[in-house]
Scaffold this motif. Sequence first.
Motif, short mmCIF file in Angstrom:
data_model
loop_
_atom_site.label_atom_id
_atom_site.label_comp_id
_atom_site.label_asym_id
_atom_site.label_seq_id
_atom_site.Cartn_x
_atom_site.Cartn_y
_atom_site.Cartn_z
N ILE A 1 5.86 2.06 -3.83
CA ILE A 1 5.00 2.16 -5.21
C ILE A 1 5.12 3.23 -5.90
CG2 ILE A 1 2.94 3.03 -4.19
CD1 ILE A 1 1.35 1.02 -5.94
N GLY A 2 5.66 4.43 -5.33
CA GLY A 2 6.30 5.59 -5.81
C GLY A 2 7.42 5.32 -6.63
N SER B 1 0.77 -1.23 0.07
CA SER B 1 0.00 -0.15 0.07
C SER B 1 0.98 1.35 -0.03
CB SER B 1 -0.97 0.14 1.23
OG SER B 1 -1.58 1.35 1.43
N HIS B 2 0.29 2.43 -0.76
CA HIS B 2 1.02 3.69 -0.91
C HIS B 2 1.11 4.21 0.61
CE1 HIS B 2 -3.06 4.70 -1.29
NE2 HIS B 2 -2.75 5.93 -1.17
N ASN B 3 0.08 3.73 1.24
CA ASN B 3 -0.07 4.56 2.45
C ASN B 3 0.64 3.94 3.73
OD1 ASN B 3 -1.89 6.75 2.52
ND2 ASN B 3 -3.42 5.45 1.98
N ASP C 1 -1.86 -0.92 -6.92
CA ASP C 1 -1.51 -0.86 -5.35
C ASP C 1 -2.26 -2.09 -4.76
OD1 ASP C 1 -1.67 0.08 -2.91
OD2 ASP C 1 -1.71 2.13 -3.42
N THR D 1 6.43 3.09 -9.77
CA THR D 1 5.53 4.12 -10.58
C THR D 1 6.40 4.93 -11.51
OG1 THR D 1 3.79 4.13 -9.29
CG2 THR D 1 3.77 5.70 -11.00
N GLY E 1 7.01 4.08 0.63
CA GLY E 1 6.91 4.70 -0.70
C GLY E 1 7.57 3.69 -1.83
#
Length: 280
Positions: free
Chosen positions: A96-97, A89-91, A114, A100, A94
């Motif tokens: 997945i940032g 999870s992006h929450n 995600d 991406t 970091g």
Amino acid sequence: MPSFAVVTDSTADIAADMAAERNITVVPLSVLFGEESFTDGVLSQAEFFERMVAAPSLPTTSTPSIGAFVEAYERALQTAESVVSVHISHNLSGTIGAATQAAEQFAGRVHVFDSLNLSWGLAWQVMDAARSAAEGLSAQAALDRLALVRERVKLIVGLDSLENLSRGGRIGKVGAFLGAMLKLKVTFTVDSNGEFLPLERSRGEKAALAYTMDWVAQQMGEHRRGRFAVGQALSLERANEIAQWLRERYTVDELVIYETGSVISTHTGTGWGVAVLPSE
């Protein structure tokens, strides 16, 4: 050439042999003890906890670099038309940032998804993507199916203490459980936004495990079949107890007992977890 290859990160806690068997590429995070860095999975669970107990301060974790994802995608695209990259999870990270940003270099051939989850709440989604690839589905069909799986998979985590979660800065909504509750057994889940959500404070292991099993039963509802993953961080006996309960209560299509890796364990400390995916 397969339609797509599957990539994930090490917070999925998928064992190396299992990932290899299903053609899943795992990009690792790292755990740092001061200036000393270890790729997730290098230390055994026992070695990690021994180091953590002896360390003057809690270790920290770091996400993979953009370059690490670029390299993984380049390799994957040598044997597949595209990539489905499924992450924590992006929450909560970091990671997945970075994935991406790396994907932007591949002209739409890399699709980042995600999971809004972690550990085997993430891994069951990765496994579904791998199953879609093996079945010959297109990347878009796999992503459509992943969105449905993401809604169905549920994760509960039980911690012996909130100390690591608090000290590591990942406390989020679980902050309401702080204070004197640090010494209680605490259970939490991951909500629809991919954030930690507190569930229950229990006085003692027996009560916490009972709550865990009740919660699993609630998530299963009327379903009598499912896939389950039981995680353990220095708590194999508890994991085996939960696994036995699952086998007695449900028709088990697949059941995995796994060790939480160094990165996840940095933030959770010792405890257990159950990821539930009811069968359709």
